[in-house]
Scaffold this motif. Structure first.
Motif, mmCIF file in Angstrom:
data_model
loop_
_atom_site.group_PDB
_atom_site.id
_atom_site.type_symbol
_atom_site.label_atom_id
_atom_site.label_comp_id
_atom_site.label_asym_id
_atom_site.label_seq_id
_atom_site.Cartn_x
_atom_site.Cartn_y
_atom_site.Cartn_z
ATOM 1 N N LYS A 134 0.826 -1.130 0.178
ATOM 2 C CA LYS A 134 0.170 -0.004 0.003
ATOM 3 C C LYS A 134 0.900 1.546 0.019
ATOM 4 N N LEU A 135 2.262 1.077 -0.108
ATOM 5 C CA LEU A 135 3.036 2.642 0.833
ATOM 6 C C LEU A 135 2.678 2.720 -0.584
ATOM 7 N N GLN A 136 3.060 1.910 -1.807
ATOM 8 C CA GLN A 136 3.588 2.506 -3.987
ATOM 9 C C GLN A 136 2.704 3.216 -3.643
ATOM 10 N N GLU A 137 1.792 3.399 -3.422
ATOM 11 C CA GLU A 137 0.858 4.667 -3.972
ATOM 12 C C GLU A 137 1.430 5.965 -3.375
ATOM 13 N N LYS A 138 1.754 5.893 -2.243
ATOM 14 C CA LYS A 138 2.009 7.037 -1.377
ATOM 15 C C LYS A 138 3.586 7.252 -1.620
ATOM 16 N N GLY A 139 4.224 6.908 -2.402
ATOM 17 C CA GLY A 139 5.895 7.030 -2.658
ATOM 18 C C GLY A 139 6.707 6.903 -2.326
ATOM 19 N N LEU A 140 6.374 5.573 -1.964
ATOM 20 C CA LEU A 140 7.833 4.295 -0.925
ATOM 21 C C LEU A 140 7.206 3.313 -0.802
ATOM 22 N N VAL A 141 8.752 2.383 -1.324
ATOM 23 C CA VAL A 141 8.750 1.218 -1.651
ATOM 24 C C VAL A 141 8.662 0.697 -0.607
ATOM 25 N N GLY A 142 8.561 -0.562 0.540
ATOM 26 C CA GLY A 142 9.037 -1.387 0.787
ATOM 27 C C GLY A 142 9.260 -2.318 0.312
ATOM 28 N N LEU A 143 10.256 -3.039 1.123
ATOM 29 C CA LEU A 143 11.221 -3.877 0.566
ATOM 30 C C LEU A 143 10.742 -4.999 2.006
ATOM 31 N N VAL A 144 11.588 -4.844 3.143
ATOM 32 C CA VAL A 144 11.025 -6.710 3.793
ATOM 33 C C VAL A 144 11.141 -5.314 5.655
ATOM 34 N N TYR A 145 10.901 -6.566 6.505
ATOM 35 C CA TYR A 145 11.035 -5.724 7.600
ATOM 36 C C TYR A 145 12.179 -6.650 8.586
ATOM 37 N N TRP A 146 12.403 -4.845 9.377
ATOM 38 C CA TRP A 146 13.665 -6.176 9.963
ATOM 39 C C TRP A 146 13.384 -6.431 12.237
ATOM 40 N N GLU A 147 13.629 -6.382 12.665
ATOM 41 C CA GLU A 147 13.337 -6.443 13.811
ATOM 42 C C GLU A 147 13.798 -5.607 15.073
ATOM 43 N N ASN A 148 13.126 -5.004 15.419
ATOM 44 C CA ASN A 148 13.302 -3.948 16.206
ATOM 45 C C ASN A 148 13.071 -4.893 17.683
ATOM 46 N N GLY A 149 12.203 -4.750 18.094
ATOM 47 C CA GLY A 149 11.919 -6.522 18.946
ATOM 48 C C GLY A 149 11.040 -5.705 20.010
ATOM 49 N N PHE A 150 10.822 -6.696 20.469
ATOM 50 C CA PHE A 150 9.632 -6.297 21.821
ATOM 51 C C PHE A 150 10.053 -5.054 22.763
ATOM 52 N N PHE A 269 19.850 -11.842 8.707
ATOM 53 C CA PHE A 269 21.350 -11.660 8.930
ATOM 54 C C PHE A 269 20.585 -10.933 10.441
ATOM 55 N N GLU A 270 20.067 -9.299 10.044
ATOM 56 C CA GLU A 270 19.607 -8.685 11.213
ATOM 57 C C GLU A 270 18.522 -9.619 12.112
ATOM 58 N N ARG A 271 17.810 -10.472 11.731
ATOM 59 C CA ARG A 271 16.549 -10.751 12.737
ATOM 60 C C ARG A 271 17.814 -12.003 13.242
ATOM 61 N N LYS A 272 18.760 -12.231 13.243
ATOM 62 C CA LYS A 272 19.598 -13.413 14.009
ATOM 63 C C LYS A 272 20.249 -12.925 15.050
ATOM 64 N N GLU A 273 21.465 -11.822 14.595
ATOM 65 C CA GLU A 273 22.068 -11.205 15.728
ATOM 66 C C GLU A 273 20.984 -10.747 15.835
ATOM 67 N N THR A 274 19.894 -9.513 16.073
ATOM 68 C CA THR A 274 18.962 -9.063 17.255
ATOM 69 C C THR A 274 18.607 -9.545 18.090
ATOM 70 N N ARG A 275 17.805 -11.200 17.329
ATOM 71 C CA ARG A 275 18.271 -11.883 19.012
ATOM 72 C C ARG A 275 19.027 -12.876 19.630
ATOM 73 N N GLU A 276 20.100 -12.559 19.001
ATOM 74 C CA GLU A 276 21.220 -13.435 19.580
ATOM 75 C C GLU A 276 21.528 -12.534 20.989
ATOM 76 N N SER A 277 21.687 -11.106 20.289
ATOM 77 C CA SER A 277 22.046 -9.641 21.288
ATOM 78 C C SER A 277 21.053 -9.995 22.367
#
Ligand code: TF8
Length: 335
Positions: A134-150, A269-277
């Motif tokens: 849905k972001l495309q019509e607003k001028g943004l292309v979403g590629l993937v989600y990373w984990e920020n976390g709980f 890569f990011e999800r794995k590292e975030t969960r480990e740290s």
């Protein structure tokens, strides 16, 4: 039969192009990739992985340059720079996208995800991908989600073991109505503020506390200005990798494909590292002098009850179907 030189050369050229697959269409490009956390954070490490991986895939043609610590601006400022075409890419919170599309508040509904597995399944599944599209019509292309976390609570005033302890605490929240409603419901004085202004606000006492995953509390050195940490896990926060649509539309199919594949590798890569740290961060924060409160299940249940009103309010503001869809997808994931 006489073969002309021209036909031999043409045949040779055809043979070699066919043998090499097709020659990939990569132009030399600089991609400015902005993010809000420090270089030495899960966000910064993943940004570096992304740049290295993309360079490998494109023979060094697509050069991604990371800009950390909000040096290109806050999440909201970068989103606008992407929409205007003044910046190519960024990663930031989904929560700060609500000004562009209020549907993005759905991930911030309190206690909606029980664990990272559920979050991955929703974000990478049809629900998360449809929202992203849905972001495309607003001028943004979403590629993937990373984990920020709980997210967990910190403050400089007192230990928080139950929501009543939050009474009157000046708590910084993201610029997002779901957070404001949730923390008002707990009795806190919720103050929306950009992340880039948060450390100073805590240092000077403009706010008493904030809430973020333990990885961020560590990498942003919040332990220097916050004494108390409460493990509430009240919301699971995704990050989203975005590209400027204006810029994206000018890329070749090969360039888009390389960026998409690299983004997917970086997500893993990011999800794995975030969960480990994340698993190590609590001990680190204790060593730095933080006092950690484990909030009891009973108190978490009371908090959940209280936040129901924030969820209902979000649903009633034109998001009834969205919330239902998420809940029914979650039920499928849980089975
Ligand atoms: C927050 C978020 C931050 C993001 C980041 C700077 O509290 O949790 O992680 O905004 O992109 O603002």
């Amino acid at each position: 039969m006489k073969l002309s030189l021209k036909s031999i050369v043409t045949a040779a050229a055809l043979c070699c192009v066919a043998a090499a697959g097709h020659a990939a269409d990569f132009k030399p490009r600089i991609i400015r990739f902005g993010y809000g956390l420090a270089e030495d954070s899960n966000q910064g490490h993943a940004a570096k992985f992304f740049a290295d991986d993309l360079a490998k895939r494109t023979g060094g043609k697509l050069k991604m340059k990371g800009f950390g610590s909000a040096s290109l601006g806050s999440d909201v400022q970068m989103q606008n720079a992407l929409i205007g075409g003044a910046q190519e890419m960024m990663v930031g919170s989904t929560a700060t996208l609500v000004g562009i599309d209020s549907d993005f508040g759905v991930y911030d509904l309190p206690f909606i995800f029980r664990n990272e597995k559920e979050a991955d399944a929703i974000l990478d599944g049809p629900f998360g991908q449809n929202l992203m599209a849905k972001l495309q019509e607003k001028g943004l292309v979403g590629l993937v989600y990373w984990e920020n976390g709980f997210r967990n609570l910190t403050n400089s005033k007192r230990p928080i073991a139950k929501m009543e302890d939050l009474q009157g605490i000046k708590l910084r929240v993201m610029q997002n109505p779901v957070y404001i409603d949730m923390f008002k419901g707990f009795g806190a004085n919720a103050i929306p503020l950009a992340f880039s202004e948060l450390f100073t606000a805590m240092e000077t006492g403009t706010v008493d506390g904030q809430e973020n995953p333990v990885t961020t509390i560590q990498s942003s050195k919040f332990y220097e200005v916050q004494k108390y940490l409460s493990l509430t896990k009240h919301v699971y926060s995704p990050w989203i990798v975005l590209a400027s649509k204006k810029w994206w539309d000018g890329l070749s199919a090969d360039e888009k494909k390389a960026i998409q594949e690299s983004a997917a590798a970086t997500r893993d890569f990011e999800r794995k590292e975030t969960r480990e740290s994340s698993a190590k961060a609590i001990d680190f924060l204790k060593q730095k002098g933080m006092q950690v409160t484990v909030v009891s299940d009973k108190e978490i249940e009371r908090m959940q009850e209280t936040t129901r009103q924030a969820t209902q309010k979000f649903a009633s503001e034109g998001h009834t179907k969205l919330v239902k869809d998420l809940q029914s997808d979650l039920e499928k994931v849980r089975k």
